[in-house]
Design a protein around this motif. Structure first.
Motif, mmCIF file in Angstrom:
data_model
loop_
_atom_site.group_PDB
_atom_site.id
_atom_site.type_symbol
_atom_site.label_atom_id
_atom_site.label_comp_id
_atom_site.label_asym_id
_atom_site.label_seq_id
_atom_site.Cartn_x
_atom_site.Cartn_y
_atom_site.Cartn_z
ATOM 1 N N ALA A 68 54.747 1.718 37.634
ATOM 2 C CA ALA A 68 53.876 1.480 38.791
ATOM 3 C C ALA A 68 52.416 1.593 38.399
ATOM 4 O O ALA A 68 52.080 2.136 37.344
ATOM 5 N N ARG A 69 51.603 1.049 39.269
ATOM 6 C CA ARG A 69 50.163 1.218 39.121
ATOM 7 C C ARG A 69 49.660 1.716 40.471
ATOM 8 O O ARG A 69 50.044 1.186 41.516
ATOM 9 N N PHE A 70 48.831 2.747 40.441
ATOM 10 C CA PHE A 70 48.309 3.303 41.677
ATOM 11 C C PHE A 70 46.801 3.076 41.696
ATOM 12 O O PHE A 70 46.042 3.904 41.187
ATOM 13 N N PRO A 71 46.379 1.938 42.229
ATOM 14 C CA PRO A 71 44.960 1.560 42.121
ATOM 15 C C PRO A 71 44.019 2.560 42.784
ATOM 16 O O PRO A 71 44.337 3.117 43.828
ATOM 17 N N ASN A 72 42.889 2.766 42.144
ATOM 18 C CA ASN A 72 41.833 3.582 42.742
ATOM 19 C C ASN A 72 41.108 2.760 43.790
ATOM 20 O O ASN A 72 41.041 1.550 43.675
ATOM 21 N N PRO A 73 40.510 3.429 44.772
ATOM 22 C CA PRO A 73 39.649 2.669 45.691
ATOM 23 C C PRO A 73 38.419 2.154 44.941
ATOM 24 O O PRO A 73 37.966 2.775 43.971
ATOM 25 N N GLY A 74 37.918 1.026 45.400
ATOM 26 C CA GLY A 74 36.663 0.506 44.842
ATOM 27 C C GLY A 74 36.773 0.005 43.427
ATOM 28 O O GLY A 74 35.808 0.044 42.655
ATOM 29 N N GLU A 75 37.947 -0.495 43.033
ATOM 30 C CA GLU A 75 38.101 -1.028 41.676
ATOM 31 C C GLU A 75 37.237 -2.266 41.480
ATOM 32 O O GLU A 75 37.102 -3.080 42.395
ATOM 33 N N PRO A 76 36.705 -2.453 40.278
ATOM 34 C CA PRO A 76 35.951 -3.682 40.014
ATOM 35 C C PRO A 76 36.884 -4.893 40.070
ATOM 36 O O PRO A 76 38.000 -4.828 39.576
ATOM 37 N N ARG A 77 36.396 -5.982 40.681
ATOM 38 C CA ARG A 77 37.258 -7.162 40.853
ATOM 39 C C ARG A 77 36.972 -8.259 39.851
ATOM 40 O O ARG A 77 37.676 -9.240 39.762
ATOM 41 N N ASN A 78 35.901 -8.125 39.128
ATOM 42 C CA ASN A 78 35.563 -9.155 38.127
ATOM 43 C C ASN A 78 34.651 -8.518 37.078
ATOM 44 O O ASN A 78 34.261 -7.348 37.204
ATOM 45 N N ILE A 79 34.304 -9.289 36.070
ATOM 46 C CA ILE A 79 33.528 -8.732 34.952
ATOM 47 C C ILE A 79 32.142 -8.253 35.390
ATOM 48 O O ILE A 79 31.620 -7.271 34.867
ATOM 49 N N PHE A 80 31.568 -8.916 36.396
ATOM 50 C CA PHE A 80 30.239 -8.468 36.843
ATOM 51 C C PHE A 80 30.331 -7.065 37.452
ATOM 52 O O PHE A 80 29.492 -6.198 37.182
ATOM 53 N N GLU A 81 31.375 -6.849 38.235
ATOM 54 C CA GLU A 81 31.545 -5.510 38.817
ATOM 55 C C GLU A 81 31.937 -4.485 37.745
ATOM 56 O O GLU A 81 31.584 -3.312 37.838
ATOM 57 N N LYS A 82 32.669 -4.945 36.733
ATOM 58 C CA LYS A 82 32.983 -4.032 35.624
ATOM 59 C C LYS A 82 31.697 -3.607 34.926
ATOM 60 O O LYS A 82 31.531 -2.447 34.544
ATOM 61 N N VAL A 83 30.798 -4.574 34.745
ATOM 62 C CA VAL A 83 29.511 -4.261 34.107
ATOM 63 C C VAL A 83 28.748 -3.233 34.955
ATOM 64 O O VAL A 83 28.155 -2.287 34.429
ATOM 65 N N ASP A 84 28.795 -3.405 36.279
ATOM 66 C CA ASP A 84 28.135 -2.431 37.160
ATOM 67 C C ASP A 84 28.689 -1.028 36.896
ATOM 68 O O ASP A 84 27.933 -0.064 36.750
ATOM 69 N N ASP A 85 30.018 -0.918 36.834
ATOM 70 C CA ASP A 85 30.634 0.397 36.616
ATOM 71 C C ASP A 85 30.270 0.951 35.232
ATOM 72 O O ASP A 85 29.981 2.141 35.084
ATOM 73 N N CYS A 86 30.285 0.063 34.237
ATOM 74 C CA CYS A 86 29.936 0.508 32.875
ATOM 75 C C CYS A 86 28.491 1.006 32.821
ATOM 76 O O CYS A 86 28.164 1.905 32.044
ATOM 77 N N SER A 87 27.644 0.402 33.662
ATOM 78 C CA SER A 87 26.237 0.818 33.649
ATOM 79 C C SER A 87 26.089 2.255 34.155
ATOM 80 O O SER A 87 25.203 2.986 33.732
ATOM 81 N N VAL A 88 26.983 2.658 35.053
ATOM 82 C CA VAL A 88 26.942 4.036 35.564
ATOM 83 C C VAL A 88 27.307 5.017 34.434
ATOM 84 O O VAL A 88 26.677 6.061 34.263
ATOM 85 N N ILE A 89 28.331 4.601 33.666
ATOM 86 C CA ILE A 89 28.768 5.440 32.535
ATOM 87 C C ILE A 89 27.605 5.632 31.556
ATOM 88 O O ILE A 89 27.350 6.735 31.073
ATOM 89 N N TYR A 90 26.889 4.531 31.328
ATOM 90 C CA TYR A 90 25.755 4.577 30.392
ATOM 91 C C TYR A 90 24.575 5.343 30.987
ATOM 92 O O TYR A 90 23.949 6.173 30.318
ATOM 93 N N GLN A 91 24.293 5.068 32.243
ATOM 94 C CA GLN A 91 23.121 5.706 32.850
ATOM 95 C C GLN A 91 23.246 7.228 32.868
ATOM 96 O O GLN A 91 22.286 7.939 32.559
ATOM 97 N N LEU A 92 24.416 7.725 33.197
ATOM 98 C CA LEU A 92 24.589 9.176 33.297
ATOM 99 C C LEU A 92 24.893 9.827 31.950
ATOM 100 O O LEU A 92 24.455 10.937 31.673
ATOM 101 N N GLY A 93 25.668 9.106 31.117
ATOM 102 C CA GLY A 93 26.117 9.722 29.858
ATOM 103 C C GLY A 93 25.282 9.356 28.652
ATOM 104 O O GLY A 93 25.289 10.069 27.647
ATOM 105 N N ARG A 94 24.585 8.236 28.697
ATOM 106 C CA ARG A 94 23.687 7.740 27.639
ATOM 107 C C ARG A 94 24.363 7.482 26.286
ATOM 108 O O ARG A 94 23.667 7.252 25.300
ATOM 109 N N ALA A 95 25.684 7.520 26.225
ATOM 110 C CA ALA A 95 26.342 7.360 24.918
ATOM 111 C C ALA A 95 26.922 5.964 24.726
ATOM 112 O O ALA A 95 27.406 5.639 23.647
ATOM 113 N N THR A 96 26.887 5.133 25.770
ATOM 114 C CA THR A 96 27.646 3.875 25.744
ATOM 115 C C THR A 96 26.791 2.639 26.063
ATOM 116 O O THR A 96 26.978 2.013 27.106
ATOM 117 N N PRO A 97 25.880 2.276 25.166
ATOM 118 C CA PRO A 97 24.991 1.144 25.466
ATOM 119 C C PRO A 97 25.620 -0.236 25.271
ATOM 120 O O PRO A 97 24.990 -1.244 25.551
#
Ligand code: RM4
Ligand code: MN
Ligand code: MN
Length: 431
Positions: A68-97
């Protein structure tokens, strides 16, 4: 700093200011202890701040198991939204440019637009990944293999897809193609081991020929899954043979989760460095069969030992040593953004620990066969709490001292849950 941010920078500053004094005290006290070992904490912090690891775009969707897969709320639906989420990881953690995209999952008609969106967050693209382990509508099936398939037309399709990935990667500023295939068998007798590897090499030669001069091809081995009896590129030996057959631009990628439980991965890493064939890493962890648990969550000592080999190579200026660092995880029960922030910091911490190893002392103990002290030299570094170094590197680079806490406080997931209604079709994570 990037042009725009998903998390309010004021919030980061406010939250940092609440715990900055504690961090300074911890950092100072660690600095004193390291000084007694003739280590300058500032030098280590600067190296950690410079260390970067790529985010896998597929990692920000929720993963699943065969059941099974138990989706999280607010999952990214396309690559642009994935990029948005990745930007949060980078903005807060600074390790993933950088981001490592996967095609066709992330295929876009307008790569320039995608690059622009990523650049607006200060992000760029790392190695691109091909996917011939799933069928796409209207295509010949990969059920019985892709680059190694018995049918020439299926092999041609798989080769063409890899070449298309190179084209897409060129448009995104990438410099490497990572090839992992699920090809293999479930039954003894299903396939001829020799013929399938022969077909693999033949297909890969065609992909290799399409590489631009300044590109590399990363070959990824995996012990098993989806094939449960035999896999064509099953271990580092076959990987090394394939990379050697193909030529200089082909190197071996080590995905930490792709080995049997007791395999000495750090030794594989050492061998690949010695023979100039280490492409880089997919960091993750594993206990039984899952190859995509969070980095360092099961065996942090192993991760440290891998970094110990990397730092040893770095300090002796090993020829041809320039690995690509990427995370490759599947998040089934955690918020993927939190897991990726945490994993990137864990990887950075392992690097920091490996930098603390007294290499001259280690060589001395090895020379004199002082086994216990040689081992203790590694253990001393491993057992040092480097959290203040990683947090300081993050803060000095404009990130959050406690990135997961700030992420939660920012309410990003709740906001995305409102903006991105759950979809019942498709999936953005690995299932
Ligand atoms: C595989 C392998 C590849 C990744 C896929 C999704 O097990 O790790 O790197 O692209 O999963
Ligand atoms: Mn991988
Ligand atoms: Mn994997």
């Amino acid at each position: 700093m990037s042009e725009h941010e998903m998390i309010d920078t004021q919030l980061i500053q406010d939250e940092n200011s609440k715990i900055e004094n504690d961090l300074l005290k911890d950092y100072e006290s660690l600095g004193e202890r390291l000084e007694r070992r003739s280590i300058d904490i500032r030098t280590i912090t600067a190296k950690v701040a410079d260390y970067a690891v790529a985010t896998p775009t597929w990692g920000v969707g929720t993963g699943g198991t065969r059941f099974a897969r138990f989706p999280n709320p607010g999952e990214p639906r396309n690559i642009f939204e994935k990029v948005d989420d990745c930007s949060v990881i980078y903005q807060l953690g600074r390790a993933t440019p950088t981001l490592s995209p996967h095609f066709p999952w992330d295929r876009v008609d307008n790569p320039a637009g995608l690059m622009e969106r990523a650049a607006s967050y200060g992000l760029s693209f790392d190695a691109v990944n091909s996917n011939t382990f799933q069928d796409q509508p209207g295509q010949e099936s990969y059920k019985y293999g892709s680059l190694t398939h018995a049918s020439a037309s299926v092999r041609e399709q798989a080769v063409a897809h890899n070449i298309e990935c190179i084209e897409l990667g060129k448009a995104l500023g990438s410099k490497a193609l990572t090839v992992w295939i699920g090809d293999g068998t479930n039954f003894p007798g299903q396939q001829d081991f020799t013929a399938s590897l022969e077909r693999y090499l033949d297909s890969m030669r065609q992909v290799y020929a399409a590489l631009p001069d300044d590109w590399q091809i990363f070959i990824e081995h995996k012990l098993y899954e989806p094939a449960f009896y035999s896999t064509v590129i099953q271990d580092w030996g076959t990987n090394y043979i394939a990379a050697t057959e193909l030529g200089e631009k082909a190197k071996c990628l080590v995905d930490l989760g792709h080995h049997a439980p007791t395999v000495n991965i750090e030794m594989i890493v050492a061998r690949l460095i010695q023979f100039k064939k280490l492409a880089g890493f997919h960091f993750n962890d594993s206990k039984y069969g899952d190859d995509d648990l969070d980095s360092g969550s099961i065996d942090p000592f192993q991760l440290f030992l891998v970094f110990n080999e990397l730092v040893a190579a770095e300090s002796r200026n090993a020829p041809g040593f320039d690995p690509a660092y990427m995370l490759d995880q599947s998040h089934n029960v955690t918020d993927p953004i939190e897991s990726l922030i945490n994993s990137a910091a864990t990887v950075q911490g392992s690097y920091a620990r490996a930098l603390l190893v007294d290499r001259d002392q280690l060589v001395g103990y090895q020379q004199s066969n002082d086994v216990l002290m040689a081992h203790k030299t590694l253990k001393l570094a491993y057992e040092t709490d480097v959290a203040p170094i990683v947090a300081m590197a993050r803060m000095q680079s404009g990130g959050a001292i406690d990135p997961v806490a700030v992420y939660r406080k920012a309410g990003y997931r709740e906001e995305k849950a409102r903006q991105r209604p759950a979809s019942t079709v498709g999936s953005s994570g690995i299932v």
